[in-house]
Write a protein that holds these residues in place. Structure first.
Motif, PDB file in Angstrom:
ATOM      1  N   ALA A  55      -8.001  24.048 -33.133  1.00  0.00           N
ATOM      2  CA  ALA A  55      -8.856  25.178 -33.500  1.00  0.00           C
ATOM      3  C   ALA A  55      -8.029  26.155 -34.324  1.00  0.00           C
ATOM      4  CB  ALA A  55      -9.386  25.851 -32.242  1.00  0.00           C
ATOM      5  N   LEU A  56      -8.531  26.483 -35.519  1.00  0.00           N
ATOM      6  CA  LEU A  56      -7.865  27.472 -36.371  1.00  0.00           C
ATOM      7  C   LEU A  56      -8.578  28.805 -36.138  1.00  0.00           C
ATOM      8  CD1 LEU A  56      -7.962  25.300 -39.628  1.00  0.00           C
ATOM      9  CD2 LEU A  56      -6.000  25.566 -38.092  1.00  0.00           C
ATOM     10  N   ALA A  57      -7.849  29.782 -35.592  1.00  0.00           N
ATOM     11  CA  ALA A  57      -8.525  31.016 -35.191  1.00  0.00           C
ATOM     12  C   ALA A  57      -8.033  32.219 -35.992  1.00  0.00           C
ATOM     13  CB  ALA A  57      -8.320  31.265 -33.694  1.00  0.00           C
ATOM     14  N   GLY A  58      -8.998  32.952 -36.576  1.00  0.00           N
ATOM     15  CA  GLY A  58      -8.706  34.215 -37.240  1.00  0.00           C
ATOM     16  C   GLY A  58      -8.868  35.373 -36.244  1.00  0.00           C
ATOM     17  N   GLY A  59      -8.885  36.577 -36.790  1.00  0.00           N
ATOM     18  CA  GLY A  59      -8.860  37.752 -35.918  1.00  0.00           C
ATOM     19  C   GLY A  59     -10.210  38.311 -35.516  1.00  0.00           C
ATOM     20  N   GLY A  60     -11.308  37.705 -35.951  1.00  0.00           N
ATOM     21  CA  GLY A  60     -12.624  38.254 -35.631  1.00  0.00           C
ATOM     22  C   GLY A  60     -13.359  37.429 -34.584  1.00  0.00           C
ATOM     23  N   ASP A  61     -14.656  37.679 -34.481  1.00  0.00           N
ATOM     24  CA  ASP A  61     -15.466  36.944 -33.510  1.00  0.00           C
ATOM     25  C   ASP A  61     -15.618  35.474 -33.902  1.00  0.00           C
ATOM     26  OD1 ASP A  61     -15.663  39.213 -32.075  1.00  0.00           O
ATOM     27  OD2 ASP A  61     -17.800  39.580 -32.468  1.00  0.00           O
ATOM     28  N   ASN A  62     -15.484  35.180 -35.182  1.00  0.00           N
ATOM     29  CA  ASN A  62     -15.513  33.779 -35.610  1.00  0.00           C
ATOM     30  C   ASN A  62     -14.363  33.025 -34.932  1.00  0.00           C
ATOM     31  OD1 ASN A  62     -14.946  31.633 -38.186  1.00  0.00           O
ATOM     32  ND2 ASN A  62     -17.080  32.057 -37.672  1.00  0.00           N
ATOM     33  N   GLY A  63     -13.195  33.666 -34.863  1.00  0.00           N
ATOM     34  CA  GLY A  63     -12.052  33.096 -34.146  1.00  0.00           C
ATOM     35  C   GLY A  63     -12.329  33.028 -32.649  1.00  0.00           C
ATOM     36  N   GLY A  64     -13.086  34.002 -32.155  1.00  0.00           N
ATOM     37  CA  GLY A  64     -13.473  33.991 -30.736  1.00  0.00           C
ATOM     38  C   GLY A  64     -14.306  32.759 -30.410  1.00  0.00           C
ATOM     39  N   ASP A  65     -15.269  32.479 -31.280  1.00  0.00           N
ATOM     40  CA  ASP A  65     -16.089  31.260 -31.111  1.00  0.00           C
ATOM     41  C   ASP A  65     -15.189  30.026 -31.037  1.00  0.00           C
ATOM     42  OD1 ASP A  65     -18.336  32.849 -31.439  1.00  0.00           O
ATOM     43  OD2 ASP A  65     -18.862  32.091 -33.424  1.00  0.00           O
ATOM     44  N   ALA A  66     -14.219  29.965 -31.959  1.00  0.00           N
ATOM     45  CA  ALA A  66     -13.355  28.775 -32.055  1.00  0.00           C
ATOM     46  C   ALA A  66     -12.480  28.638 -30.806  1.00  0.00           C
ATOM     47  CB  ALA A  66     -12.486  28.860 -33.307  1.00  0.00           C
ATOM     48  N   LEU A  67     -11.969  29.771 -30.300  1.00  0.00           N
ATOM     49  CA  LEU A  67     -11.087  29.698 -29.114  1.00  0.00           C
ATOM     50  C   LEU A  67     -11.877  29.338 -27.859  1.00  0.00           C
ATOM     51  CD1 LEU A  67      -8.745  32.725 -29.907  1.00  0.00           C
ATOM     52  CD2 LEU A  67      -8.074  30.295 -29.774  1.00  0.00           C
ATOM     53  N   TYR A  68     -13.062  29.910 -27.709  1.00  0.00           N
ATOM     54  CA  TYR A  68     -13.905  29.504 -26.575  1.00  0.00           C
ATOM     55  C   TYR A  68     -14.260  28.019 -26.670  1.00  0.00           C
ATOM     56  CZ  TYR A  68     -14.913  34.015 -24.252  1.00  0.00           C
ATOM     57  OH  TYR A  68     -14.830  35.176 -23.538  1.00  0.00           O
ATOM     58  N   VAL A  80      -6.334  19.465 -26.992  1.00  0.00           N
ATOM     59  CA  VAL A  80      -6.690  20.554 -27.901  1.00  0.00           C
ATOM     60  C   VAL A  80      -5.521  21.495 -28.132  1.00  0.00           C
ATOM     61  CG1 VAL A  80      -8.399  22.354 -28.387  1.00  0.00           C
ATOM     62  CG2 VAL A  80      -9.009  20.451 -26.897  1.00  0.00           C
ATOM     63  N   ARG A  81      -5.316  21.825 -29.387  1.00  0.00           N
ATOM     64  CA  ARG A  81      -4.356  22.863 -29.742  1.00  0.00           C
ATOM     65  C   ARG A  81      -5.105  23.969 -30.462  1.00  0.00           C
ATOM     66  NH1 ARG A  81      -0.189  18.442 -32.299  1.00  0.00           N
ATOM     67  NH2 ARG A  81       0.308  17.469 -30.304  1.00  0.00           N
ATOM     68  N   ALA A  82      -4.516  25.164 -30.448  1.00  0.00           N
ATOM     69  CA  ALA A  82      -5.111  26.249 -31.229  1.00  0.00           C
ATOM     70  C   ALA A  82      -4.022  26.898 -32.059  1.00  0.00           C
ATOM     71  CB  ALA A  82      -5.766  27.273 -30.312  1.00  0.00           C
ATOM     72  N   ALA A  83      -4.350  27.185 -33.321  1.00  0.00           N
ATOM     73  CA  ALA A  83      -3.417  27.867 -34.207  1.00  0.00           C
ATOM     74  C   ALA A  83      -3.961  29.263 -34.492  1.00  0.00           C
ATOM     75  CB  ALA A  83      -3.287  27.083 -35.519  1.00  0.00           C
ATOM     76  N   LEU A  84      -3.160  30.277 -34.134  1.00  0.00           N
ATOM     77  CA  LEU A  84      -3.595  31.658 -34.378  1.00  0.00           C
ATOM     78  C   LEU A  84      -3.062  32.088 -35.741  1.00  0.00           C
ATOM     79  CD1 LEU A  84      -2.762  33.218 -30.870  1.00  0.00           C
ATOM     80  CD2 LEU A  84      -4.883  32.082 -31.607  1.00  0.00           C
ATOM     81  N   LEU A  85      -3.964  32.476 -36.630  1.00  0.00           N
ATOM     82  CA  LEU A  85      -3.551  32.913 -37.969  1.00  0.00           C
ATOM     83  C   LEU A  85      -3.666  34.425 -38.115  1.00  0.00           C
ATOM     84  CD1 LEU A  85      -4.594  29.804 -38.360  1.00  0.00           C
ATOM     85  CD2 LEU A  85      -4.227  30.354 -40.751  1.00  0.00           C
ATOM     86  N   SER A  86      -3.887  35.106 -36.976  1.00  0.00           N
ATOM     87  CA  SER A  86      -4.012  36.564 -37.013  1.00  0.00           C
ATOM     88  C   SER A  86      -3.190  37.142 -35.857  1.00  0.00           C
ATOM     89  CB  SER A  86      -5.490  36.945 -36.863  1.00  0.00           C
ATOM     90  OG  SER A  86      -5.613  38.262 -36.391  1.00  0.00           O
ATOM     91  N   ASP A  87      -2.753  38.402 -36.012  1.00  0.00           N
ATOM     92  CA  ASP A  87      -1.972  39.060 -34.949  1.00  0.00           C
ATOM     93  C   ASP A  87      -2.852  39.542 -33.810  1.00  0.00           C
ATOM     94  OD1 ASP A  87       0.338  38.706 -36.339  1.00  0.00           O
ATOM     95  OD2 ASP A  87       0.164  40.631 -37.419  1.00  0.00           O
ATOM     96  N   HIS A  88      -4.134  39.672 -34.067  1.00  0.00           N
ATOM     97  CA  HIS A  88      -5.007  40.181 -32.998  1.00  0.00           C
ATOM     98  C   HIS A  88      -6.222  39.290 -32.797  1.00  0.00           C
ATOM     99  CE1 HIS A  88      -6.375  41.917 -36.740  1.00  0.00           C
ATOM    100  NE2 HIS A  88      -5.208  42.531 -36.822  1.00  0.00           N
ATOM    101  N   PRO A  89      -5.988  38.112 -32.185  1.00  0.00           N
ATOM    102  CA  PRO A  89      -7.115  37.213 -31.897  1.00  0.00           C
ATOM    103  C   PRO A  89      -8.005  37.810 -30.801  1.00  0.00           C
ATOM    104  CG  PRO A  89      -5.098  36.379 -30.902  1.00  0.00           C
ATOM    105  CD  PRO A  89      -4.708  37.577 -31.704  1.00  0.00           C
ATOM    106  N   HIS A  90      -9.199  37.249 -30.681  1.00  0.00           N
ATOM    107  CA  HIS A  90     -10.157  37.685 -29.647  1.00  0.00           C
ATOM    108  C   HIS A  90      -9.510  37.492 -28.267  1.00  0.00           C
ATOM    109  CE1 HIS A  90     -13.780  37.688 -27.148  1.00  0.00           C
ATOM    110  NE2 HIS A  90     -14.410  38.224 -28.176  1.00  0.00           N
ATOM    111  N   ALA A  91      -9.263  38.592 -27.547  1.00  0.00           N
ATOM    112  CA  ALA A  91      -8.402  38.548 -26.357  1.00  0.00           C
ATOM    113  C   ALA A  91      -8.985  37.692 -25.231  1.00  0.00           C
ATOM    114  CB  ALA A  91      -8.142  39.975 -25.871  1.00  0.00           C
ATOM    115  N   ARG A  92     -10.278  37.877 -24.920  1.00  0.00           N
ATOM    116  CA  ARG A  92     -10.851  37.140 -23.784  1.00  0.00           C
ATOM    117  C   ARG A  92     -10.950  35.643 -24.108  1.00  0.00           C
ATOM    118  NH1 ARG A  92     -13.753  41.671 -24.311  1.00  0.00           N
ATOM    119  NH2 ARG A  92     -15.472  40.620 -25.397  1.00  0.00           N
TER     120      ARG A  92
END
Ligand SMILES: NC(=O)C1=CN([C@@H]2O[C@H](COP(=O)(O)OP(=O)(O)OC[C@H]3O[C@@H](n4cnc5c(N)ncnc54)[C@H](O)[C@@H]3O)[C@@H](O)[C@H]2O)[C@@H](O)CC1
Ligand SMILES: Nc1ncnc2c1ncn2[C@@H]1O[C@H](COP(=O)(O)OP(=O)(O)O)[C@@H](O)[C@H]1O
Ligand SMILES: [K+]
Length: 548
Positions: A55-68, A80-92
């Motif tokens: 999962a490629l995750a950005g810093g908005g809710d779109n990244g939140g969808d991907a992480l969930y 599953v792996r996740a790659a965070l491309l932002s400093d402030h991913p969706h915390a929950r």
């Protein structure tokens, strides 16, 4: 019919629904939809080693969808792996992914060393940006997205986009900068216009919608004028009718084809094949001697004398010898008020025909981007390049409709149909194998044939002819015939990629598509009947019923 809405409209409806729902409830539904799609697409490879998903995750809710979604996939037993491309991913969502055992890593930008090996996977979930994107992707994300796109192409990694392919999302389908191309897009709440409008649509792959329970009223007033329509098999099927005991060749529709010449006879043969395949009562050919001989050799039922018809196709493969005759066929069609398809070379008649009395209301123009640029340049007397049309196809097609008063079919891997009433239809190509010489000639034939059949239906007292919808349905049939002929099903789990086809093979597949559609029509009518039955079951007995 799929109705796509502007992203902002859906976003506002979403915002209202989020405010009413428990925390992250909508996001969890969105994520489940993404996870289901990934599992479906990955399914074909189970048993051939571990299915890796990143999962490629950005810093908005779109990244939140991907992480969930990553968390759900991990709990379902995928690696599953996740790659965070932002400093402030969706915390929950991040916490949930970690709790589910997702291997979460930061991906520092810029990607100076290229795409790291730990991203190599069967599937990526693209949650970098969604409807919150403003303007073109900025650096360093833009460069990273280009690198990621290249790496995915080289490795054959399939990409499932969350909501929209990252980098896209403009309402009119324009693409301002880098975009991560997807094989499949799982969109939230409602289909958004950039998923159907080129060039953005060309990055979206197949599209599916996750129902977020946003009620239609939530979209607000005035939305339909901005919507983009995509006919589905059931819509196309209702254009067709199985001939019955009261039918004969004239009730089924007669189409005149004026295509091909001694120099280019093939275009005439292909347009006739397309026309015959779509099932009219008769095809008339008005062409050169050489074309007529070849056509009659293959299709002795074709009539080479002029006469009454319910639609005409004028266009492909004209040379200077036949041009005059073709123009007079077009003038006759206009004079009789029957629908007229102007294709290929006959697009050059537009200027001449515009000076004739009467609007071009029943006319359908079928340019590809290059022909549209030439026509726009001619009509507006200014330089227009193919690239200009390809960058803003909706604007180009709309402008052509405004200038000519005709329905415009702008062909491409996604084809747009703009009606004289402003409706916009988008038809997705099914396979790139369709882009072969002569393919457009077949389409013109299918379109003229369908217009003739609908016109005949109107003459019998049936539904009034809807030129734009009929043209759109012809594009659908042509694309489906290409898919069938090529043996392609790129969006399917088994990812059948098909094989090269020639235009005559595409034309030969049209009758089978029609045959499939008339069966769909039967099913569709049954569904509609039963829906009406169920709806009226609970109504209070009406006066006429009581009298019975
Ligand atoms: N709020 C919710 O509960 C729901 C949200 N949904 C998802 O949320 C998405 C919208 O989320 P957001 O509004 O948080 O926005 P996005 O996540 O789409 O994008 C915002 C992120 O992109 C960055 N960004 C914006 N413009 C940029 C640019 N030009 N260059 C580089 N980075 C840029 C922002 O800094 C931010 O990190 C939808 O697309 C959908 O996927 C859906 O799941 C439905 C439910
Ligand atoms: N990459 C593609 N994917 C799907 N369909 C395509 C693709 N490229 C072209 N097509 C379709 O193939 C046809 C090509 O028509 P056209 O350009 O007029 O070709 P020709 O003039 O050689 O007949 C159009 O219907 C177009 O929509
Ligand atoms: K995305």
């Amino acid at each position: 019919m799929i109705h796509a809405l502007p992203p902002q409209t859906v976003r506002e409806a979403e915002r209202r629904a989020v405010a009413r729902a428990p925390r992250d409830a909508l996001m969890l539904r969105a994520a489940r939809g993404v996870a289901d799609a990934v599992e479906r697409l990955a399914g074909g490879r189970v048993g051939e080693g571990p299915v890796g998903v990143v999962a490629l995750a950005g810093g908005g809710d779109n990244g939140g969808d991907a992480l969930y979604a990553a968390a759900m996939l991990a709990r379902d037993g995928l690696e599953v792996r996740a790659a965070l491309l932002s400093d402030h991913p969706h915390a929950r969502a991040l916490a949930e992914a970690q709790a589910a055992g997702v291997d979460v890593r930061r991906l520092p930008l810029p990607l100076d060393e290229g795409v790291p090996g730990w991203l190599t996977a069967d599937l990526w979930v693209d949650g970098l940006t969604g409807t919150g994107l403003r303007g073109p992707l900025r650096e360093p994300l833009a460069a990273a997205v280009r690198e990621l796109g290249r790496a995915a192409r080289l490795a054959g990694t399939r990409i499932v986009a969350v909501d929209v392919p990252s980098g896209s999302g403009a309402e009119d389908g324009t693409v301002p900068g880098a975009v991560l191309p997807a094989d499949h897009t799982v969109t939230m709440g409602a289909v958004k216009t950039p998923l159907l409008l080129p060039p953005a649509a060309q990055y979206a792959g197949s599209v599916e919608t996750v129902d977020l329970g946003l009620d239609a009223g939530a979209y607000g007033e005035g939305a339909p004028s901005a919507e983009v329509l995509r006919p589905e098999a059931s819509d196309v099927s209702l254009m067709l009718r199985v001939p019955g005991p009261f039918d004969h060749k004239y009730t089924r529709g007669v189409v005149t084809v004026a295509a091909g010449s001694d120099t280019y006879p093939g275009a005439g043969v292909l347009a006739v094949m397309g026309a015959l395949g779509a099932g009219p009562g008769m095809v008339r050919l008005e062409s050169s001697g050489r074309t007529s001989r070849i056509v009659l050799d293959r299709h002795p039922g074709v009539v080479t004398a002029s006469g009454r018809s319910q639609a005409a196709v004028v266009g492909s493969g004209l040379d200077s010898e036949i041009e005059h005759r073709a123009l007079s066929v077009a003038r006759r069609a206009l004079g009789r008020g029957i629908p007229l398809v102007l294709d290929a070379g006959a697009l050059g008649f537009v200027s001449a025909l515009r000076t004739d009395p009467g609007p071009l209301a029943g006319v359908v123009l079928t340019p590809h981007a290059g022909e549209a640029a030439t026509l726009l340049a001619e009509l507006e007397d200014r330089p227009v390049e193919r690239d200009d049309v390809e960058a803003r196809p909706l604007a180009g097609a709309r402008r052509l409709t405004e200038l000519t008063g005709a329905t415009v079919v702008l062909k491409g891997s996604v084809t747009l149909v703009v009606g004289t009433d402003g409706r916009v239809f988008s038809l997705e190509g099914t396979t790139g194998w369709a882009g072969v010489a002569g393919s457009g000639d077949v389409l013109a034939g299918v379109m003229g044939s369908l217009l003739a059949q609908r016109r005949a239906e109107e003459e019998r007292g049936g539904d009034p002819l809807d030129v734009a919808l009929t043209a759109a349905c012809a594009v659908w049939i042509h694309a489906e015939a290409a898919r069938l002929a090529a043996g392609a099903d790129p969006a399917g789990p088994a990812q059948a990629l098909g094989a090269p086809i020639q235009a005559d093979e595409l034309a030969s597949a049209v009758p089978a598509v029609i045959g499939g559609l008339v069966r769909v029509a039967q099913e569709e009518r049954r569904t509609r009947r039963r829906r009406t039955w169920a709806q009226t079951r609970d109504e209070a007995p009406s006066a006429p019923a009581a009298r019975l």
